[in-house]
Design a protein around this motif. Structure first.
Motif, PDB file in Angstrom:
ATOM      1  N   ASN A 134      -1.739   0.579  -2.938  1.00  0.00           N
ATOM      2  CA  ASN A 134      -1.379   0.895  -1.548  1.00  0.00           C
ATOM      3  C   ASN A 134      -1.728   2.341  -1.200  1.00  0.00           C
ATOM      4  OD1 ASN A 134      -0.332   0.322   1.018  1.00  0.00           O
ATOM      5  ND2 ASN A 134       1.727   0.968   0.450  1.00  0.00           N
ATOM      6  N   PHE A 135      -2.970   2.725  -1.473  1.00  0.00           N
ATOM      7  CA  PHE A 135      -3.399   4.110  -1.282  1.00  0.00           C
ATOM      8  C   PHE A 135      -3.291   4.515   0.183  1.00  0.00           C
ATOM      9  CE2 PHE A 135      -6.680   7.448  -0.821  1.00  0.00           C
ATOM     10  CZ  PHE A 135      -6.201   8.346  -1.762  1.00  0.00           C
ATOM     11  N   GLU A 136      -2.688   5.653   0.433  1.00  0.00           N
ATOM     12  CA  GLU A 136      -2.301   6.051   1.785  1.00  0.00           C
ATOM     13  C   GLU A 136      -3.467   6.072   2.761  1.00  0.00           C
ATOM     14  OE1 GLU A 136       0.511   9.406   3.842  1.00  0.00           O
ATOM     15  OE2 GLU A 136      -0.852  10.089   2.276  1.00  0.00           O
ATOM     16  N   ASN A 137      -4.604   6.635   2.342  1.00  0.00           N
ATOM     17  CA  ASN A 137      -5.740   6.742   3.255  1.00  0.00           C
ATOM     18  C   ASN A 137      -6.832   5.720   2.942  1.00  0.00           C
ATOM     19  OD1 ASN A 137      -4.594   8.941   4.632  1.00  0.00           O
ATOM     20  ND2 ASN A 137      -5.288  10.337   3.023  1.00  0.00           N
ATOM     21  N   GLY A 138      -6.466   4.687   2.201  1.00  0.00           N
ATOM     22  CA  GLY A 138      -7.433   3.678   1.807  1.00  0.00           C
ATOM     23  C   GLY A 138      -7.489   2.500   2.765  1.00  0.00           C
ATOM     24  N   PRO A 139      -8.235   1.450   2.381  1.00  0.00           N
ATOM     25  CA  PRO A 139      -8.457   0.306   3.271  1.00  0.00           C
ATOM     26  C   PRO A 139      -7.462  -0.829   3.091  1.00  0.00           C
ATOM     27  CG  PRO A 139      -9.889   0.130   1.368  1.00  0.00           C
ATOM     28  CD  PRO A 139      -9.053   1.372   1.169  1.00  0.00           C
ATOM     29  N   VAL A 140      -6.295  -0.549   2.496  1.00  0.00           N
ATOM     30  CA  VAL A 140      -5.361  -1.614   2.162  1.00  0.00           C
ATOM     31  C   VAL A 140      -4.907  -2.400   3.382  1.00  0.00           C
ATOM     32  CG1 VAL A 140      -3.307  -0.134   2.305  1.00  0.00           C
ATOM     33  CG2 VAL A 140      -3.304  -2.132   0.780  1.00  0.00           C
ATOM     34  N   ASP A 448       0.825  -0.285   9.727  1.00  0.00           N
ATOM     35  CA  ASP A 448      -0.125   0.083   8.677  1.00  0.00           C
ATOM     36  C   ASP A 448      -1.408   0.682   9.235  1.00  0.00           C
ATOM     37  OD1 ASP A 448       1.515  -0.903   6.593  1.00  0.00           O
ATOM     38  OD2 ASP A 448       0.890  -2.952   7.059  1.00  0.00           O
ATOM     39  N   ASN A 449      -1.336   1.357  10.385  1.00  0.00           N
ATOM     40  CA  ASN A 449      -2.567   1.799  11.028  1.00  0.00           C
ATOM     41  C   ASN A 449      -3.293   2.861  10.211  1.00  0.00           C
ATOM     42  OD1 ASN A 449      -2.155   4.663  12.409  1.00  0.00           O
ATOM     43  ND2 ASN A 449      -0.251   3.516  12.741  1.00  0.00           N
ATOM     44  N   PHE A 450      -4.604   2.856  10.358  1.00  0.00           N
ATOM     45  CA  PHE A 450      -5.511   3.722   9.601  1.00  0.00           C
ATOM     46  C   PHE A 450      -5.186   5.200   9.774  1.00  0.00           C
ATOM     47  CE2 PHE A 450      -9.432   6.231  10.523  1.00  0.00           C
ATOM     48  CZ  PHE A 450      -9.840   6.450   9.219  1.00  0.00           C
ATOM     49  N   LEU A 451      -4.756   5.599  10.969  1.00  0.00           N
ATOM     50  CA  LEU A 451      -4.479   7.003  11.264  1.00  0.00           C
ATOM     51  C   LEU A 451      -3.117   7.456  10.745  1.00  0.00           C
ATOM     52  CD1 LEU A 451      -5.744   7.097  14.953  1.00  0.00           C
ATOM     53  CD2 LEU A 451      -6.898   8.069  12.963  1.00  0.00           C
ATOM     54  N   SER A 453      -0.616   6.912  12.397  1.00  0.00           N
ATOM     55  CA  SER A 453      -0.060   7.383  13.663  1.00  0.00           C
ATOM     56  C   SER A 453       1.322   6.783  13.884  1.00  0.00           C
ATOM     57  CB  SER A 453      -0.987   6.968  14.812  1.00  0.00           C
ATOM     58  OG  SER A 453      -0.349   7.126  16.070  1.00  0.00           O
ATOM     59  N   PRO A 454       2.231   7.554  14.472  1.00  0.00           N
ATOM     60  CA  PRO A 454       3.559   7.015  14.785  1.00  0.00           C
ATOM     61  C   PRO A 454       3.565   6.118  16.025  1.00  0.00           C
ATOM     62  CG  PRO A 454       3.405   9.293  15.525  1.00  0.00           C
ATOM     63  CD  PRO A 454       2.132   9.001  14.779  1.00  0.00           C
ATOM     64  N   TYR A 455       2.451   6.051  16.741  1.00  0.00           N
ATOM     65  CA  TYR A 455       2.397   5.254  17.970  1.00  0.00           C
ATOM     66  C   TYR A 455       2.594   3.769  17.666  1.00  0.00           C
ATOM     67  CZ  TYR A 455       0.506   2.812  22.028  1.00  0.00           C
ATOM     68  OH  TYR A 455       0.333   1.961  23.093  1.00  0.00           O
ATOM     69  N   ARG A 456       3.429   3.123  18.449  1.00  0.00           N
ATOM     70  CA  ARG A 456       3.663   1.684  18.327  1.00  0.00           C
ATOM     71  C   ARG A 456       3.623   1.039  19.703  1.00  0.00           C
ATOM     72  NH1 ARG A 456       2.976   3.325  14.019  1.00  0.00           N
ATOM     73  NH2 ARG A 456       4.269   3.169  12.133  1.00  0.00           N
ATOM     74  N   ASN A 457       3.107  -0.171  19.752  1.00  0.00           N
ATOM     75  CA  ASN A 457       3.170  -0.952  20.982  1.00  0.00           C
ATOM     76  C   ASN A 457       3.400  -2.406  20.596  1.00  0.00           C
ATOM     77  OD1 ASN A 457       1.832  -2.761  23.191  1.00  0.00           O
ATOM     78  ND2 ASN A 457       2.306  -0.801  24.194  1.00  0.00           N
ATOM     79  N   ALA A 458       4.574  -2.906  20.895  1.00  0.00           N
ATOM     80  CA  ALA A 458       4.964  -4.248  20.462  1.00  0.00           C
ATOM     81  C   ALA A 458       4.096  -5.326  21.108  1.00  0.00           C
ATOM     82  CB  ALA A 458       6.435  -4.481  20.791  1.00  0.00           C
ATOM     83  N   LYS A 459       3.709  -5.121  22.345  1.00  0.00           N
ATOM     84  CA  LYS A 459       2.876  -6.108  23.041  1.00  0.00           C
ATOM     85  C   LYS A 459       1.566  -6.324  22.286  1.00  0.00           C
ATOM     86  CE  LYS A 459       1.303  -8.541  26.654  1.00  0.00           C
ATOM     87  NZ  LYS A 459       1.866  -9.830  27.099  1.00  0.00           N
ATOM     88  N   ILE A 460       0.920  -5.229  21.880  1.00  0.00           N
ATOM     89  CA  ILE A 460      -0.348  -5.338  21.164  1.00  0.00           C
ATOM     90  C   ILE A 460      -0.128  -5.901  19.762  1.00  0.00           C
ATOM     91  CG2 ILE A 460      -2.328  -4.079  20.243  1.00  0.00           C
ATOM     92  CD1 ILE A 460      -2.024  -2.083  22.502  1.00  0.00           C
ATOM     93  N   SER A 461       0.834  -5.315  19.021  1.00  0.00           N
ATOM     94  CA  SER A 461       1.025  -5.663  17.615  1.00  0.00           C
ATOM     95  C   SER A 461       1.607  -7.058  17.417  1.00  0.00           C
ATOM     96  CB  SER A 461       1.941  -4.635  16.944  1.00  0.00           C
ATOM     97  OG  SER A 461       1.353  -3.365  16.940  1.00  0.00           O
TER      98      SER A 461
END
Length: 532
Positions: A134-140, A448-451, A453-461
């Motif tokens: 589960n590498f933090e900046n990897g492609p997991v 689990d976003n690549f960035l 980022s703390p941004y969340r949007n329930a509609k999209i996710s």
């Protein structure tokens, strides 16, 4: 590792050759049949990434170019086009109508480069390992929807998914799903250095200095069994500190081809020269460039501040003056040529306007000028990046609404610090993991976003992305991504800037360069040969 108003075809293999070049001695790069590729990519051991070619770590286009050549995946992207084809697998298919169970049968007699047999257990080991590390900046994140992997026999693999995902076959084409030898890699930790034990079309030997790769030699793997047809026996990759020295090497015949990264002024020079010893090949590309916002940072936590930035940025000037029209203005995370693209940012903000930006800030009771630091990496996305960020700084400050400063950081520090939330606004690039609109939205949204980022949007996710993944016919998924693009344009967790074109400069005796890049802009060195 990416992302318009013009509709461009998606097939990166359809390259339009242009007369070009630098002149030169006519020397032939490399001895024997080796094809020599020049690049300004850097591969070095760091505390955060002790094994740059470990599939659990690597998550940028440069490293993936190495991994695609040395590891096999069950499926791979074809020479051109977007529909996955079998590689280590003989066949793969969904076992249900909801796209929740995916079954693959391996080719018989597969071997790793060390002679060990490759079985279904190695496939399961590789997936389980990536998820465990589960590498933090990897492609997991590309594998996070896998619930479990079963191996009914030595040649059968069954993936059980947590939720339907029609894009799963494309995810299996990426190095995130590279097949590792379970006897050569530790299940719970990363390796060290630049070791590669795979079953891909090439074996790899590297030369290093001070923990950095200075030369990589790819030699035809005689045990490879897959769908790639090699046009050469050996490829060398040589690394340059800057594009100018790389161009000089091409001119002198020390390298045969260069792709990453060409500067806009180099492209203009190659376009205009009448010397026939080097060709410039141009194609539509899916690389995107964007600003990322740390939405927890006090400076840009207010949506109004992010919207004001979006209202002021002049993409037309940026691509015209800094990138010399080697890229196109981008008004959506999903680029032109990909299903679901629409110009959501242009639709919402129109032309750059100081008056509109001022009204946005006043409406949120925000006092101008707003202090802002724009951070970019100095050594990863090309030398034009610094110039472009100075232009962005000037555009924001000219409005009187921002007091923007610019700072440049080395990639080895930039990537982990950005992921830890150190920067309020920072520049990133993205090459698609696979050519589907899902891969231009899902990696930037949610837990689990690549960035990171703390941004969340329930509609999209929770609605749009899951609903889109039930659509095997990807054209029918476009409506979900268009809704997501409108939400992103309103909330501005990221701000798309430009979509790049793809360029390859190649000496005249090298064949196959028109197929050098696939539909995900990944290098296909096996297509290169020598001839007329």
């Amino acid at each position: 590792m990416n992302r318009k108003t013009l509709v461009l075809p998606t097939v990166a293999g359809l390259l339009a050759p242009l007369l070009a070049a630098c002149g030169g001695s006519g020397a032939t790069a490399g001895k024997g049949n080796a094809i020599v590729i020049g690049t300004t990519d850097r591969f070095e051991e760091t505390t955060d990434a002790p094994a740059p070619f470990d599939p659990a770590v690597a998550y940028d286009i440069g490293a993936w170019n190495v991994l695609h050549s040395t590891f096999q995946t069950l499926l791979r992207l074809p020479r051109s086009g977007t529909a996955p084809v079998a590689d280590a697998a003989e066949k793969c298919t969904f076992g249900d109508r909801r796209n929740e169970q995916f079954r693959c049968t391996l080719r018989k007699g597969l071997k790793f480069s060390n002679g060990h047999a490759l079985t279904a257990e190695d496939v399961k080991f590789s997936i389980d390992r990536a998820l465990a590390i589960n590498f933090e900046n990897g492609p997991v994140s590309l594998l996070s929807n896998i619930d479990k992997v079963e191996t009914p026999s030595e040649l059968e693999v069954v993936f059980h998914l947590k939720s339907p995902d029609a894009t799963f076959p494309q995810k299996l084409t990426t190095p995130a799903a590279a097949i590792l030898d379970s006897e050569s890699y530790d299940k719970n930790k990363l390796g060290n250095g630049f070791k590669v034990v795979g079953s891909g079309p090439y074996t790899l030997k590297t030369e290093e200095k001070d923990g950095r790769v200075t030369k990589a030699t790819f030699t035809k793997n005689s045990d490879y069994q897959g769908s790639v047809k090699l046009q050469n026996d050996k490829v060398e990759m040589r690394f340059f500190d800057d594009s100018a020295s790389m161009e000089k090497a091409l001119k002198n015949g020390d390298i045969d081809i260069m792709n990453r990264a060409l500067l806009p002024e180099q492209i203009a020079r190659l376009r205009s020269t009448m010397d026939q010893s080097v060709r410039l090949l141009e194609s539509p590309g899916q690389e995107i460039s964007y600003l990322a916002f740390n939405t927890d940072d006090s400076t840009v936590k207010s949506k109004a501040v992010r919207q004001a930035v979006a209202q002021l940025v002049d993409r037309q000037a940026l691509t015209r003056d800094d990138y010399n029209r080697t890229s196109e203005p981008l008004y959506s995370l999903v680029p032109s040529g990909i299903t679901g693209h629409q110009n959501s940012f242009s639709n919402k903000y129109g032309d750059p306007s100081t008056d509109k930006a001022r009204a946005i800030l006043r409406g949120a009771s925000i006092t101008a000028p707003v202090p802002l630091t724009l951070t970019y990496t100095t050594d990863h996305y090309g030398e034009t990046t610094g110039k472009a960020f100075q232009t962005l700084q000037k555009q924001l400050n000219a409005s009187g609404l921002f007091d923007a400063k610019v700072q440049g950081v080395k990639w080895s520090d930039f990537r982990p610090e950005a992921a830890k939330g150190k920067y309020a606004v920072y520049g990133m690039g993205w090459f698609p993991d696979f050519p589907d609109p899902d891969n231009f939205v899902a990696p930037f949204i949610g837990k689990d976003n690549f960035l990171r980022s703390p941004y969340r949007n329930a509609k999209i996710s929770n609605e749009l992305i899951p609903d889109s993944r039930e659509s095997s016919q990807r054209d029918s998924a476009a409506k979900y991504f268009q809704q997501a693009e409108d939400i992103i344009a309103d909330e501005v967790p990221v701000l798309p800037l430009w979509q790049g074109k793809q360029y390859v400069a190649v000496r005249d005796k090298v064949t196959g360069a028109e197929w050098a890049l696939n539909s995900a802009s990944e290098l296909q060195p096996w297509e290169l040969g020598r001839g007329v």
